[in-house]
Design a protein around this motif. Structure first.
Motif, PDB file in Angstrom:
ATOM      1  N   CYS A 292       0.838  -1.217   0.000  1.00  0.00           N
ATOM      2  CA  CYS A 292       0.000   0.000   0.000  1.00  0.00           C
ATOM      3  C   CYS A 292       0.863   1.253   0.000  1.00  0.00           C
ATOM      4  CB  CYS A 292      -0.942   0.006   1.203  1.00  0.00           C
ATOM      5  SG  CYS A 292      -1.996  -1.452   1.331  1.00  0.00           S
ATOM      6  N   PRO A 293       1.718   1.450  -1.019  1.00  0.00           N
ATOM      7  CA  PRO A 293       2.597   2.628  -1.031  1.00  0.00           C
ATOM      8  C   PRO A 293       1.780   3.914  -1.186  1.00  0.00           C
ATOM      9  CG  PRO A 293       2.679   1.502  -3.139  1.00  0.00           C
ATOM     10  CD  PRO A 293       1.840   0.646  -2.249  1.00  0.00           C
ATOM     11  N   MET A 294       2.370   5.027  -0.707  1.00  0.00           N
ATOM     12  CA  MET A 294       1.715   6.330  -0.767  1.00  0.00           C
ATOM     13  C   MET A 294       2.057   7.012  -2.088  1.00  0.00           C
ATOM     14  SD  MET A 294       1.817   9.460   1.989  1.00  0.00           S
ATOM     15  CE  MET A 294       0.883   8.510   3.160  1.00  0.00           C
ATOM     16  N   GLY A 295       1.025   7.571  -2.725  1.00  0.00           N
ATOM     17  CA  GLY A 295       1.232   8.256  -3.983  1.00  0.00           C
ATOM     18  C   GLY A 295       1.610   9.711  -3.799  1.00  0.00           C
ATOM     19  N   ASP A 296       1.712  10.412  -4.933  1.00  0.00           N
ATOM     20  CA  ASP A 296       2.093  11.826  -4.887  1.00  0.00           C
ATOM     21  C   ASP A 296       1.000  12.696  -4.281  1.00  0.00           C
ATOM     22  OD1 ASP A 296       4.452  11.082  -6.079  1.00  0.00           O
ATOM     23  OD2 ASP A 296       3.736  11.471  -8.133  1.00  0.00           O
ATOM     24  N   ASP A 297      -0.238  12.242  -4.341  1.00  0.00           N
ATOM     25  CA  ASP A 297      -1.334  13.019  -3.787  1.00  0.00           C
ATOM     26  C   ASP A 297      -1.504  12.799  -2.282  1.00  0.00           C
ATOM     27  OD1 ASP A 297      -2.089  10.417  -3.944  1.00  0.00           O
ATOM     28  OD2 ASP A 297      -4.061  10.787  -4.853  1.00  0.00           O
ATOM     29  N   GLY A 298      -0.615  12.024  -1.653  1.00  0.00           N
ATOM     30  CA  GLY A 298      -0.702  11.774  -0.219  1.00  0.00           C
ATOM     31  C   GLY A 298      -1.681  10.683   0.158  1.00  0.00           C
ATOM     32  N   ARG A 299      -2.177   9.888  -0.798  1.00  0.00           N
ATOM     33  CA  ARG A 299      -3.107   8.810  -0.534  1.00  0.00           C
ATOM     34  C   ARG A 299      -2.411   7.476  -0.800  1.00  0.00           C
ATOM     35  NH1 ARG A 299      -6.709  11.383   2.508  1.00  0.00           N
ATOM     36  NH2 ARG A 299      -7.457  13.281   1.488  1.00  0.00           N
ATOM     37  N   ASN A 300      -2.768   6.467   0.006  1.00  0.00           N
ATOM     38  CA  ASN A 300      -2.169   5.135  -0.148  1.00  0.00           C
ATOM     39  C   ASN A 300      -2.817   4.389  -1.307  1.00  0.00           C
ATOM     40  OD1 ASN A 300      -2.102   5.587   3.120  1.00  0.00           O
ATOM     41  ND2 ASN A 300      -0.279   4.560   2.364  1.00  0.00           N
ATOM     42  N   ARG A 301      -1.973   3.712  -2.100  1.00  0.00           N
ATOM     43  CA  ARG A 301      -2.439   2.880  -3.207  1.00  0.00           C
ATOM     44  C   ARG A 301      -2.691   1.474  -2.652  1.00  0.00           C
ATOM     45  NH1 ARG A 301      -2.708   7.367  -4.603  1.00  0.00           N
ATOM     46  NH2 ARG A 301      -1.791   8.347  -6.449  1.00  0.00           N
ATOM     47  N   LEU A 302      -3.920   1.254  -2.231  1.00  0.00           N
ATOM     48  CA  LEU A 302      -4.255  -0.007  -1.558  1.00  0.00           C
ATOM     49  C   LEU A 302      -4.141  -1.173  -2.518  1.00  0.00           C
ATOM     50  CD1 LEU A 302      -7.379   1.148   0.499  1.00  0.00           C
ATOM     51  CD2 LEU A 302      -4.996   1.075   1.208  1.00  0.00           C
ATOM     52  N   GLY A 303      -3.535  -2.284  -2.048  1.00  0.00           N
ATOM     53  CA  GLY A 303      -3.398  -3.496  -2.848  1.00  0.00           C
ATOM     54  C   GLY A 303      -2.183  -3.532  -3.733  1.00  0.00           C
ATOM     55  N   ARG A 304      -1.412  -2.463  -3.802  1.00  0.00           N
ATOM     56  CA  ARG A 304      -0.231  -2.438  -4.656  1.00  0.00           C
ATOM     57  C   ARG A 304       1.026  -2.681  -3.840  1.00  0.00           C
ATOM     58  NH1 ARG A 304      -1.177   2.523  -9.023  1.00  0.00           N
ATOM     59  NH2 ARG A 304      -3.242   1.814  -9.775  1.00  0.00           N
ATOM     60  N   LYS A 305       2.107  -2.951  -4.557  1.00  0.00           N
ATOM     61  CA  LYS A 305       3.392  -3.224  -3.937  1.00  0.00           C
ATOM     62  C   LYS A 305       4.479  -2.434  -4.636  1.00  0.00           C
ATOM     63  CE  LYS A 305       2.247  -8.021  -2.740  1.00  0.00           C
ATOM     64  NZ  LYS A 305       2.687  -9.442  -2.876  1.00  0.00           N
ATOM     65  N   VAL A 306       5.541  -2.141  -3.887  1.00  0.00           N
ATOM     66  CA  VAL A 306       6.724  -1.484  -4.428  1.00  0.00           C
ATOM     67  C   VAL A 306       7.943  -2.228  -3.906  1.00  0.00           C
ATOM     68  CG1 VAL A 306       8.121   0.624  -4.467  1.00  0.00           C
ATOM     69  CG2 VAL A 306       5.641   0.776  -4.665  1.00  0.00           C
ATOM     70  N   LEU A 307       8.881  -2.544  -4.798  1.00  0.00           N
ATOM     71  CA  LEU A 307      10.097  -3.269  -4.427  1.00  0.00           C
ATOM     72  C   LEU A 307      11.248  -2.293  -4.284  1.00  0.00           C
ATOM     73  CD1 LEU A 307      11.583  -5.977  -4.009  1.00  0.00           C
ATOM     74  CD2 LEU A 307      12.000  -6.008  -6.478  1.00  0.00           C
ATOM     75  N   ARG A 308      11.931  -2.372  -3.149  1.00  0.00           N
ATOM     76  CA  ARG A 308      13.140  -1.572  -2.911  1.00  0.00           C
ATOM     77  C   ARG A 308      14.280  -2.548  -2.650  1.00  0.00           C
ATOM     78  NH1 ARG A 308      11.866   3.668  -0.904  1.00  0.00           N
ATOM     79  NH2 ARG A 308       9.979   4.350  -1.993  1.00  0.00           N
ATOM     80  N   THR A 309      15.340  -2.446  -3.452  1.00  0.00           N
ATOM     81  CA  THR A 309      16.497  -3.311  -3.282  1.00  0.00           C
ATOM     82  C   THR A 309      17.673  -2.474  -2.812  1.00  0.00           C
ATOM     83  OG1 THR A 309      17.105  -3.038  -5.618  1.00  0.00           O
ATOM     84  CG2 THR A 309      15.673  -4.895  -5.062  1.00  0.00           C
ATOM     85  N   GLY A 310      18.602  -3.141  -2.133  1.00  0.00           N
ATOM     86  CA  GLY A 310      19.772  -2.442  -1.609  1.00  0.00           C
ATOM     87  C   GLY A 310      20.767  -2.107  -2.697  1.00  0.00           C
ATOM     88  N   LEU A 311      21.505  -1.036  -2.526  1.00  0.00           N
ATOM     89  CA  LEU A 311      21.666  -0.210  -1.327  1.00  0.00           C
ATOM     90  C   LEU A 311      20.717   0.969  -1.406  1.00  0.00           C
ATOM     91  CD1 LEU A 311      25.538  -0.165  -1.370  1.00  0.00           C
ATOM     92  CD2 LEU A 311      24.161  -1.370   0.301  1.00  0.00           C
ATOM     93  N   CYS A 312      19.891   1.183  -0.316  1.00  0.00           N
ATOM     94  CA  CYS A 312      18.986   2.315  -0.275  1.00  0.00           C
ATOM     95  C   CYS A 312      18.486   2.482   1.152  1.00  0.00           C
ATOM     96  CB  CYS A 312      17.814   2.146  -1.252  1.00  0.00           C
ATOM     97  SG  CYS A 312      16.650   0.840  -0.758  1.00  0.00           S
TER      98      CYS A 312
END
Length: 855
Positions: A292-312
């Motif tokens: 449920c990542p947050m979009g640019d409008d400040g609202r959560n995108r329910l049901g979605r996923k975002v992958l973050r890999t290292g290094l970060c």
């Protein structure tokens, strides 16, 4: 009132209350003076000391008097109170009372208990006051119930119209802290700003803060110091304008404030801190999936996923969560490891030359590799290579076709993406038998020892159900395995290893065991081919209705041709071969014994039972074995271990006779031992040993005669039973008579020995007694002689020590004294005679002397 009571002396600083009975009016009299009371006057209070209030103190007067005038009715302010401070000593007017000592002057003489210290308000403190009645201060009307505060430092002078509620302590606001206040009712804060009921505001100025009368402290909150790796998760509780960001926030909005935006944050009214958020750091070889990542409008995108890999590194925004609640490590696979993946939606797999995957596809990746799954891929499981040694295997099932197969070693096997381990379920009874080596039953069953050598130590802690089931078939045994899919069976002869396929199971044999045999007492996976023996107890009844219990043991084995399938299957045709053999043999033995009398069966039991079991050929000779055609079981020999009557009374009578004989023998030995105890131990043992040897010789002789008689009886038996019995009876009578004669002779000899022993012991006793008395007399005579010699020696020594002259003087001392006495009486010339000899008067002198002593 008498004259004595009419004069009252009042000291200085004292007062009294005098009541005029005619007018019923009391007046105040203050000293110093001497008061003459009239007959209609009496003292109602005092004399009492005047009240002196020291500096810094005060007292309260109840029911104060407005204006006092002696002899005139004055008005009392009933229910009211007046306050007196430091000043000149003053008395109490009639009707007034001290607040804490209302009975002052009437037995209570200590007015100091009514004095109270004036409240001192320290610096940075305040005194909360409440008006209990309307009053005017500085031309200002203060209504009853009004609450206000006076700040220190000061000393407060109490008023009767005002009640002190409490001393308000200051609240210290430290650096980095804020004080949250709330208005109890409409008021103005210390800056003069108007506050409505329920309104909250913050005070951030460090120092001491004294809350107002209508201010309530909610709490002291600390300012949050934000760093680069720290943030605050905030939530708006009402519609406000965020002073930090300059944005308008609606009730329920959530946002994140980090150290990159502001260094220190104090939440304003209408904003609450939900939690402190730490920056997440994804290292090399790690990844994070944000749900449920947050979009640019400040609202959560329910049901979605975002992958973050290292290094970060990143902050989790409000509403965002990590998959599995943590940062995950990349799946590192070695040469003998793999991972099974499954697509959750359609995507293009860039790792395999832009291969398109559909939702639900499964595939495998083998190591060595470090793998981070995309958000559209789920890791089903991680697998290792399964090492299998020789005679080890696993059951593998194909998830697409459902087919199960067994993979045997020696090898290292890796399951494919469409394969998984399959667990083979066995009956609990079979599981228990495998733990015990292939059999289950009571520990008293002898055949349980066969299975100890087949116990597999690897399954004692529990069987791995996905492993191929193996069983160590013992030597000279056979195990039958059934295949229910093919509807076939196969037999394995020991010693060998039985390996079960996925569709195979053991043929469990339910055998009889115990003595007598009980059905289904022994469960076994293997069939004992023999040679072995079976023991059973059976009851038989002779033709003359004598019931006997016979215990027999017979050797058995199976005749089987291992190359002939029909011969192999035939040995398993009878599941309970032990019960079958015991029933068959028991029926033959009972049928044969039923036709035989008890006497004949008792003498020829072995031959009768063998003939019943094995039978005879046409020539009348006994067969050597018995074979059962149903399962090729061969009985080669039979042994009769015991025969005993079933009737309990007969058995008890036999036991009683044996016990009686033992008891009689025991008593005889005890009597002999008591008789022989008087003699010396070695002589008695020698005689007993000789007697025992003679008895054994006689017994052997009689036994030889008995054997001769038995031989003659056997020879005569063919001539006729009656003659044999008569002759046996005669011989029996003769033997009994000879035994009785021998017993009487031995008894007489024993009594003679006992008599001689008693006589000899009495003679020795008398002789010892006479010797004792003779020696005692000799000692007494010797003692008297020694005493006489001692007396003679003692007397001689005494005479020698005193001397002869001394003894003569002692002997003459008595008569001489008597003579002197008579001379003194003038009787020395008087002589009395009886005609033959003169008589002295010594006796008379003795009488005189005695009379003198008596007087």
């Amino acid at each position: 009132m008498s004259q004595k009571n009419s004069l009252v002396g009042i000291s200085p600083l004292q007062f009294i209350h005098v009541l005029d009975k005619n007018t019923n009016i009391s007046r105040l009299e203050v000293g110093p003076r001497t008061l003459y009371l009239q007959t209609h006057e009496t003292i109602v209070l005092g004399p009492a000391s005047m009240i002196c209030v020291p500096p810094g103190s005060y007292c309260k007067i109840l029911n104060p008097l407005k204006e006092y005038e002696a002899g005139v009715k004055c008005e009392l302010c009933l229910g009211q109170m007046a306050v007196k401070f430091h000043g000149e000593p003053f008395p109490l007017y009639p009707g007034e009372q001290l607040a804490l000592v209302p009975t002052y002057g009437q037995g209570a003489h200590d007015y100091t208990k009514a004095l109270e210290k004036m409240p001192v308000v320290p610096v940075n403190c305040a005194l909360r006051l409440r008006a209990i009645q309307d009053h005017v201060v500085n031309k200002r009307l203060i209504p009853a119930g009004h609450v206000w505060q006076v700040k220190g430092p000061m000393t407060y002078a109490p008023r009767p119209e005002v009640e002190i509620e409490e001393l308000v302590q200051p609240d210290i606001i430290k650096t980095g802290e804020v004080l949250r206040l709330q208005a109890i009712q409409d008021t103005r804060d210390q800056n003069g700003r108007k506050r409505v009921t329920g309104e909250e505001w913050l005070v951030k100025t460090p120092g001491a803060y004294v809350r107002g009368a209508w201010e309530q402290i909610i709490g002291i909150e600390k300012s949050h110091t934000l760093t680069v790796d720290c943030g605050l998760h905030l939530r708006a509780t009402q519609n406000i304008t965020d002073s930090a960001a300059g944005k308008k926030r609606f009730a329920g909005d959530e946002w994140l404030v980090t150290g990159e935006e502001i260094e220190e944050y104090s939440p304003q009214v209408g904003i609450e801190v939900v939690k402190t958020v730490k920056k997440l750091v994804v290292k090399k070889g790690q990844y994070a999936v944000i749900l449920c990542p947050m979009g640019d409008d400040g609202r959560n995108r329910l049901g979605r996923k975002v992958l973050r890999t290292g290094l970060c590194s990143f902050f989790l925004q409000p509403g965002e969560t990590l998959e599995n609640g943590r940062i995950q490590n990349a799946t590192i696979l070695t040469n003998d490891e793999s991972v099974v993946l499954q697509a959750s939606e359609d995507f293009t797999d860039e790792s395999v030359k832009d291969m398109k995957r559909k939702a639900g596809d499964r595939w495998m990746i083998r190591g060595p590799v470090s793998y981070i799954p995309p958000i559209t891929v789920n890791i089903v499981c991680k697998r290792n290579t399964i090492p299998l040694s020789k005679n080890e295997g696993i059951y593998v099932q194909n998830t697409k076709t459902g087919k199960v197969r067994a993979v045997m070693g020696a090898c290292a096997y890796m399951l494919t993406a469409e394969e998984e381990l399959w667990e083979k379920i066995l009956a609990p009874e079979t599981e228990q038998m495998l733990l015990q080596g292939g059999g289950s039953g009571s520990a008293e069953i002898r055949k349980m020892a066969y299975f100890e050598q087949s116990i597999d130590p690897n399954i004692l802690q529990g069987r791995n159900k996905s492993r191929v089931i193996t069983y160590r078939c013992p030597g000279n045994t056979a195990v039958q395995v059934n295949n229910f899919t093919r509807k076939t069976s196969r037999a394995i002869f020991g010693p060998d290893l039985v390996i079960l396929g996925p569709d195979e199971s053991f043929n469990v044999l339910s055998l009889s065991a115990g003595k007598p045999k009980q059905p289904n007492a022994l469960k076994s996976l293997c069939l004992m081919l023999g040679p072995d023996f079976i023991t059973d107890i059976m009851e038989v009844e002779t033709s003359d209705h004598a019931r006997l219990r016979v215990q027999v043991a017979f050797n058995n084995h199976f005749e089987v041709d291992k190359k002939d399938p029909d011969s192999v299957n035939k040995i398993f045709a009878v599941p309970d071969f032990i019960g079958f053999a015991c029933n068959q043999l028991g029926s033959r033995i009972r049928a044969k014994v039923a036709l035989t009398p008890f006497d004949e069966f008792h003498r020829h039991s072995v031959a009768i039972i063998q003939a019943a079991v094995f039978g005879t050929d046409t020539g009348g000779k006994l067969n050597h074995f018995l074979k059962f055609d149903a399962n090729n079981l061969v009985v080669s020999s039979i042994d009769i271990q015991s025969i005993e009557p079933v009737d309990i009374k007969m058995r008890d009578s036999l036991m009683k006779s044996v016990q009686l004989a033992i008891e009689i023998s025991t008593r005889s030995v005890e009597a002999s031992a008591e008789h022989e105890a008087a003699r010396k131990d070695q002589i008695a043992r020698g005689q007993l040993e000789r007697q025992r040897l003679q008895n054994e010789v006689e017994a052997e002789r009689e036994r030889a005669k008995l054997y001769d008689l038995r031989a003659e009886a056997c020879a005569v038996e063919s001539c006729g039973q009656a003659k044999a019995e008569a002759q046996a009876e005669a011989e029996k009578t003769l033997i009994e008579c000879q035994s009785e004669i021998t017993a009487v002779t031995l008894k007489a000899k024993a009594e003679e020995i006992e008599h001689y022993c008693k006589l000899e012991s009495q003679s020795m006793l008398r002789k010892s007694e006479m010797d004792y008395k003779r020696k005692l007399m000799e000692l007494m005579v010797k003692k008297e002689k020694n005493q006489a010699n001692i007396e003679i020696t003692k007397f001689g020594n005494m005479v020698q020590a005193i001397g002869a002259p001394t003894i003569i003087k002692i002997a003459r001392a008595g008569p001489q004294s008597k003579l002197d006495l008579l001379s003194a009486l003038g009787m020395e010339s008087v002589l009395l005679t009886d005609g033959s000899s003169p008589v002295n008067l010594f006796n008379t002198a003795n009488g005189l002397v005695g009379g003198e002593r008596n007087t």
